[in-house]
Design a protein around this motif. Structure first.
Motif, PDB file in Angstrom:
ATOM      1  N   ARG A   1      -1.601   0.232  -9.049  1.00 20.17           N
ATOM      2  CA  ARG A   1      -2.989  -0.079  -9.419  1.00 20.17           C
ATOM      3  C   ARG A   1      -3.095  -0.355 -10.917  1.00 20.17           C
ATOM      4  O   ARG A   1      -3.750  -1.317 -11.345  1.00 20.17           O
ATOM      5  CB  ARG A   1      -3.906   1.080  -9.030  1.00 20.17           C
ATOM      6  CG  ARG A   1      -5.360   0.958  -9.531  1.00 20.17           C
ATOM      7  CD  ARG A   1      -6.047  -0.276  -8.944  1.00 20.17           C
ATOM      8  NE  ARG A   1      -7.334  -0.520  -9.548  1.00 20.17           N
ATOM      9  CZ  ARG A   1      -8.507  -0.129  -9.026  1.00 20.17           C
ATOM     10  NH1 ARG A   1      -8.517   0.554  -7.880  1.00 20.17           N
ATOM     11  NH2 ARG A   1      -9.638  -0.425  -9.609  1.00 20.17           N
TER      12      ARG A   1
ATOM     13  N   THR B   1      -6.710   1.042  -3.638  1.00 18.06           N
ATOM     14  CA  THR B   1      -7.604   0.122  -2.920  1.00 18.06           C
ATOM     15  C   THR B   1      -9.072   0.543  -2.964  1.00 18.06           C
ATOM     16  O   THR B   1      -9.946  -0.283  -2.716  1.00 18.06           O
ATOM     17  CB  THR B   1      -7.173  -0.003  -1.451  1.00 18.06           C
ATOM     18  OG1 THR B   1      -7.131   1.305  -0.859  1.00 18.06           O
ATOM     19  CG2 THR B   1      -5.801  -0.651  -1.335  1.00 18.06           C
TER      20      THR B   1
ATOM     21  N   ALA C   1      -5.500   2.629   2.777  1.00 12.23           N
ATOM     22  CA  ALA C   1      -5.977   1.256   2.575  1.00 12.23           C
ATOM     23  C   ALA C   1      -7.012   0.887   3.634  1.00 12.23           C
ATOM     24  O   ALA C   1      -8.035   0.252   3.329  1.00 12.23           O
ATOM     25  CB  ALA C   1      -4.794   0.290   2.627  1.00 12.23           C
TER      26      ALA C   1
ATOM     27  N   THR D   1       0.834  -1.196   0.000  1.00 14.50           N
ATOM     28  CA  THR D   1       0.000   0.000   0.000  1.00 14.50           C
ATOM     29  C   THR D   1       0.874   1.253   0.000  1.00 14.50           C
ATOM     30  O   THR D   1       0.924   1.994   0.981  1.00 14.50           O
ATOM     31  CB  THR D   1      -0.939   0.016   1.220  1.00 14.50           C
ATOM     32  OG1 THR D   1      -0.150  -0.111   2.416  1.00 14.50           O
ATOM     33  CG2 THR D   1      -1.933  -1.121   1.159  1.00 14.50           C
TER      34      THR D   1
END
Length: 577
Positions: free
Chosen positions: A46, A467, A440, A36
Motif C-alpha cells: 500500500r 484495499t 480485499a 492482495t
C-alpha cells in the motif's frame, strides 16, 4: 569491449553470474504474486502504491488511527516510522512493472546475497561446492518467506552482504576506494531498515579484531589503517544519516515506536497500558534460557522442520563449517568470524532486548551457509580417511558417518516439501493468501456501503490498509488500550458500551482467529459474536463467502470474515434482527 575480452570476462565470472541467476529465478518461481497479500506485505505494498501515485513519502500510515479517544475523536494517526529507501525503490519498480517489479527487487537481492556468499567462501574450496553452498540459505522457509512477498528485509540484506564483501576487500587491501563503496552500501542497508545496525555492529567487531591482529595499535602501523577506516565510516554516514534524520524529524526517534536511543523520545507519546499489552504478546516475559531457546528455534528452525534432538547435530555441523572456513584463511576467515559475531549479537539481542525472532534473518543465512560447508568438510574428511586405508573398522566408521549425514539431510528435507509461515506461527501454508483475499473482498463492500468517516475495529489492520478506504482501529503503541477491554469482555452489553463510547461503527471477526497481536480471546467478544447467533447489541451485516470451502487448521472454512454493526444503546433492542 572486444569479443575476446568479453569471452574472457564472462568465463571469469560465469560461476558468479550463474549463482546470481539461479538464486533470482528460484525466488521468482517461489514468489507470491498475489495483489492482495496479508500482514506486513500488505502495508508495504500500500505504501509503495501511494508513493508511486503521489510522488511523495507519507507522514502517516493511511487510515490507521494511533489514538482514538471517547466520542470517536481521532487524536493522532499512526506515524510513518520507516527508513524510506525500500518504499521509494519499490515505488520506482512498481511504476515500471507493477507488482512484478516489486518482486523483482527481491529476486535481484537474493542474487546479490548469493554472489556475496560465493565470493567470501570460494577460497580453498571446490568451485561447485562454494556455488552450491552459497544457495543453501534459500532452502530455509524462515529465510525464503520474506523473499516471496513485499518485505523490506531482502533489499536490506543485499546492501549489507555486498557492503560486507567490500569491507573485506578494503580491509585486505587498505584501499579507500573500496572502503567508500563498502560504507555507502552498508549505509544504504541502514537506510532500508533499522535493524541493519546489528549487522553493522557485527562487521565492525570483525574488522576491529582483524586490525588488532595486524598489531595496528602501534603508532607506526596505525597510519596505514587510518585512511581506509575513516573513509568507510564517512561512506556509511553519508548514506545512512539522511534516512535517520528523516525519521528523527518525522517521529522524534530513529528506532521503532517502542524503542529509541538514549536522549531521544518519540514525538507521539507511548501509551504505557497499550504498549504493555503489545509487549506481552511480542516480547513475553521469560528467563535468558527461555529466550536463548527461542533463538535456537529461530536459527535452526527445529520446532518446525526437524526433531528437537537433532538440533545438536545441525548446530555441531555448522560449527564444523565455521572451523573449516576459518582454516581457509583470507575472505573465508573473515566470513567465519562474521558468522560467530553475528550469531552472538543476534542471540544477545533476543535474550536481553527480547527482540522479534524475525529480525535474526542475517544469522539464519550465515548459519545455513556454515551448515553446508560443515557437511562438505565432514564428507571430504571421511573420503580422505577412507582413501588412506580401507579396512573393516573404517567401513563401519564410514557407514556411521553416512548415517549421520543422511539424518541431517532428512532434517533438511521438509524445507522443500512444506511451506511454514513463521510470522503467523502456524503451519497452514495457504492462510496468508486466504486472509489477503478475504480482506480485499470485505474491503470492496466496506468502501461501497459505509460512510467515509466510519471507524472499524479490525484485527489485522495492515492487511485491511491495502484495499480499505476507511479508518481501521486496533491497539497500538500509542493508545487504544480500550480495545483490550472490548475484546476481552464476555458481556455483549459491556462490549457495546465500550465501542459506542469510542465511536466504533463496526467490528470485524476473522475465521480462523488470529494468533498474534490480532488475537481475540475465545472467552471474550468472539464468544458471543458467532454465526447464526442473534444479538441485541450487534448485527451481522456482511460476511465473505469463498467460492469453495477452504481447509485451514484442520477444518473447512466458508466465511473468513464477518462484519458486525455496533448498535447504539439509545435504540430499542430487537433480538429478532
Amino acid at each position: 569491449m572486444t569479443r575476446t575480452r568479453l569471452t574472457t570476462w564472462f568465463g571469469a565470472y560465469a560461476i558468479l553470474i550463474g549463482v546470481a541467476i539461479i538464486a533470482a529465478v528460484y525466488v521468482l518461481l517461489r514468489a507470491n504474486f498475489t495483489e492482495t497479500p496479508d500482514g506486513d506485505p500488505a502495508l508495504h505494498l500500500r505504501l509503495i502504491k501511494d508513493i508511486a501515485a503521489s510522488g511523495s513519502i507519507p507522514t502517516e500510515l493511511p487510515h490507521t488511527p494511533a489514538r482514538v479517544e471517547e466520542g470517536g475523536e481521532i487524536v493522532a494517526m499512526f506515524p510513518y516510522a520507516y527508513p524510506p529507501l525500500y518504499h521509494v525503490l519499490g515505488a520506482a519498480a512498481y511504476t515500471i512493472a507493477g507488482l512484478a517489479g516489486v518482486i523483482a527487487l527481491n529476486a535481484i537481492s537474493a542474487g546479490v546475497v548469493a554472489c556475496s556468499v560465493f565470493m567470501f567462501t570460494k577460497r580453498g574450496t571446490p568451485t561447485i561446492v562454494a556455488a552450491a553452498a552459497s544457495l543453501v540459505f534459500l532452502s530455509s522457509p524462515a529465510v525464503l518467506g520474506p523473499y516471496r512477498s513485499p518485505y523490506m528485509e531482502p533489499v536490506m540484506l543485499a546492501f549489507l552482504f555486498a557492503g560486507a564483501w567490500m569491507a573485506y576487500v578494503a580491509f585486505d587491501t587498505r584501499r579507500p576506494r573500496y572502503a567508500i563503496l563498502s560504507g555507502l552500501l552498508l549505509g544504504l542497508g541502514l537506510a532500508t531498515r533499522q535493524n541493519a545496525l546489528f549487522v553493522i555492529l557485527a562487521l565492525s567487531l570483525v574488522v576491529a579484531f582483524g586490525i588488532a591482529e595486524r598489531a595496528a595499535w602501534r603508532p607506526r602501523l596505525i597510519l596505514h589503517e587510518w585512511p581506509w577506516t575513516t573513509t568507510l565510516v564517512a561512506g556509511l554516514l553519508a548514506t545512512s544519516v539522511p534516512a535517520l534524520l528523516f525519521l528523527a524529524m518525522r517521529t522524534g526517534a530513529i528506532g521503532y515506536a517502542d524503542n529509541w536511543l538514549p536522549g531521544m523520545s518519540p514525538s507521539l507519546a507511548i501509551d504505557p497500558t497499550a504498549n504493555a499489552y503489545i509487549a506481552s504478546i511480542t516480547k513475553p516475559d521469560g528467563s535468558p534460557t527461555v529466550w536463548l531457546d527461542k533463538y535456537r528455534t529461530a536459527l535452526v528452525y527445529t520446532e518446525s522442520w526437524t526433531p528437537e534432538w537433532m538440533s545438536a547435530l545441525v548446530i555441531g555441523t555448522s560449527m564444523v563449517g565455521v572451523a573449516y572456513l576459518h582454516g581457509r584463511g583470507g575472505a573465508s576467515r573473515f566470513f567465519a568470524r562474521w558468522i560467530v559475531a553475528q550469531v552472538a549479537i543476534d542471540a544477545a539481542m533476543l535474550v536481553f532486548l527480547h527482540g522479534n525472532p524475525r529480525y535474526v534473518i542475517t544469522s539464519q543465512i550465515l548459519f545455513h551457509t556454515a551448515f553446508a560447508f560443515g557437511l562438505y568438510a565432514i564428507v571430504a574428511a571421511g573420503a580422505r580417511w577412507l582413501r588412506e586405508e580401507l579396512n573393516a573398522l573404517r567401513i563401519v566408521g564410514a557407514a556411521t558417518a553416512a548415517a549421520l549425514i543422511a539424518a541431517a539431510l532428512y532434517g533438511l528435507a521438509p524445507h522443500s516439501s512444506r511451506e511454514v509461515d513463521m510470522y503467523l506461527r502456524t503451519g497452514d501454508r495457504d492462510l496468508r493468501n486466504f486472509r489477503g483475499a478475504e480482506y480485499a473482498e470485505m474491503g470492496a463492500w466496506v468502501n461501497a456501503n459505509t460512510p467515509p468517516d466510519t471507524i472499524i475495529l479490525t484485527p489485522r489492520t495492515y492487511t485491511a490498509l491495502l484495499t480499505w478506504e476507511r479508518n481501521v482501529a486496533w491497539v497500538t503503541f500509542y493508545g487504544n488500550a480500550w480495545v483490550v477491554d472490548a475484546i476481552t469482555t464476555g458481556e455483549p452489553r459491556r462490549a457495546n458500551e465500550i465501542l459506542n463510547a469510542y465511536g466504533i461503527d463496526y467490528v470485524l471477526i476473522s475465521d480462523p482467529p488470529g494468533a498474534y497481536v490480532d488475537a481475540m480471546p475465545r472467552d471474550g467478544m468472539r464468544s458471543f459474536l458467532q454465526l447464526n447467533t442473534p444479538s441485541e447489541y450487534f448485527e451481522l451485516v456482511q460476511m465473505t463467502t469463498t467460492n469453495e470451502k477452504v481447509a485451514l487448521r484442520g477444518r473447512d472454512i466458508e466465511h473468513g470474515l464477518r462484519l458486525y454493526e455496533v448498535k447504539t444503546l439509545e435504540e430499542e433492542p430487537n433480538a429478532s434482527r
